[in-house]
Design an enzyme around this catalytic site. Structure first.
Site, PDB file in Angstrom:
ATOM      1  NE  ARG A  45       7.737  14.061  29.351  1.00 24.46           N
ATOM      2  CZ  ARG A  45       8.042  15.351  29.522  1.00 24.46           C
ATOM      3  NH1 ARG A  45       9.064  15.689  30.287  1.00 24.46           N
ATOM      4  NH2 ARG A  45       7.315  16.291  28.937  1.00 24.46           N
ATOM      5  CB  SER A 116      -1.121  11.077  27.547  1.00 21.81           C
ATOM      6  OG  SER A 116       0.114  10.677  28.080  1.00 21.81           O
ATOM      7  CE  LYS A 145       3.605  15.957  29.320  1.00 18.71           C
ATOM      8  NZ  LYS A 145       2.793  16.966  28.666  1.00 18.71           N
TER       9      LYS A 145
END
Length: 229
Positions: A45, A116, A145
């Site tokens: 990521r 997700s 996040k």
């Protein structure tokens, strides 16, 4: 050819998500130590402040990918479908605001696709459109996040399992070795972590501790999932 459900379920056990800027140590050292400690799946990521770009990003990705391939660990890209295809990554993980799942499946027909989800409707739609696994969270509060949804605990995992939904599930968000038990016992196949590993004082030891938690719970939660494919 897409992997079978049981293989994906096994890969979910200890799932590391990270980028080059998430780490206390050199990120490649973190990857090496996490592999040595027992991660079973890796998601790159590469986002946010100080994230790599261009050739530096590609070079870092290929170095991580090579390490994963050398240990039989699937290498997943977060969100970026074209980048995943260019790298010939093992799969991609998308959120609700990314490209529609059916389009991703057409582009990466033989790869692992995780989605997700935050409620039953999103979960059912992802399953109908061909998701290989669901990422559910944030289970606990997390600062990794910044745009994360509200904390929801293990409620959705329990709801999906109570409804007989058998798709592989990984819980994410604020999970530590001390908190992993509740996620697994709720019906998740494994845990996904970022800073618990990447910011650990001893990456290998913390990864191994998480792995032992998963393995210790394996017989307990597996006994309730033995009927699954």
């Amino acid at each position: 050819m897409r992997a079978d459900v049981q293989r994906i379920r096994n890969w979910m056990k200890l799932y590391l998500v990270m980028g080059s800027s998430n780490c206390k140590l050199n990120p490649l050292d973190v990857v090496d130590l996490a592999i040595a400690g027992g991660i079973t799946l890796f998601q790159l990521r590469e986002k946010g402040p100080n994230a790599l770009a261009g050739e530096a990003r590609d070079g870092f990705a290929r170095q991580v990918q090579s390490r994963c391939q050398g240990h039989g660990i699937p290498f997943i890209i977060n969100d970026d479908i074209e980048w995943a295809a260019a790298l010939q990554a093992d799969g991609v993980h998308i959120g609700q605001e990314d490209a529609p799942l059916h389009e991703v499946r057409e582009r990466l027909s033989d790869r692992i696709i995780g989605v997700s989800v935050h409620n039953l409707e999103e979960a059912e739609r992802a399953i109908d459109e061909g998701a290989d696994y669901l990422g559910i969270g944030p289970i606990y509060a997390t600062s990794t996040k910044l745009d994360a949804q509200a904390v929801q605990g293990t409620r959705l995992i329990r709801e999906l399992r109570a409804r007989g939904i058998t798709i592989p599930i990984v819980g994410i968000g604020g999970i530590t070795a001390d908190r992993a038990d509740a996620v697994l016992l709720a019906g998740a196949d494994g845990v996904a972590v970022v800073s618990t590993i990447t910011m650990a004082e001893d990456v290998r030891v913390e990864t191994s501790r998480l792995r032992q938690t998963v393995l210790r719970n394996n017989l307990t939660y597996k006994s309730s999932l033995d009927h699954l494919p």
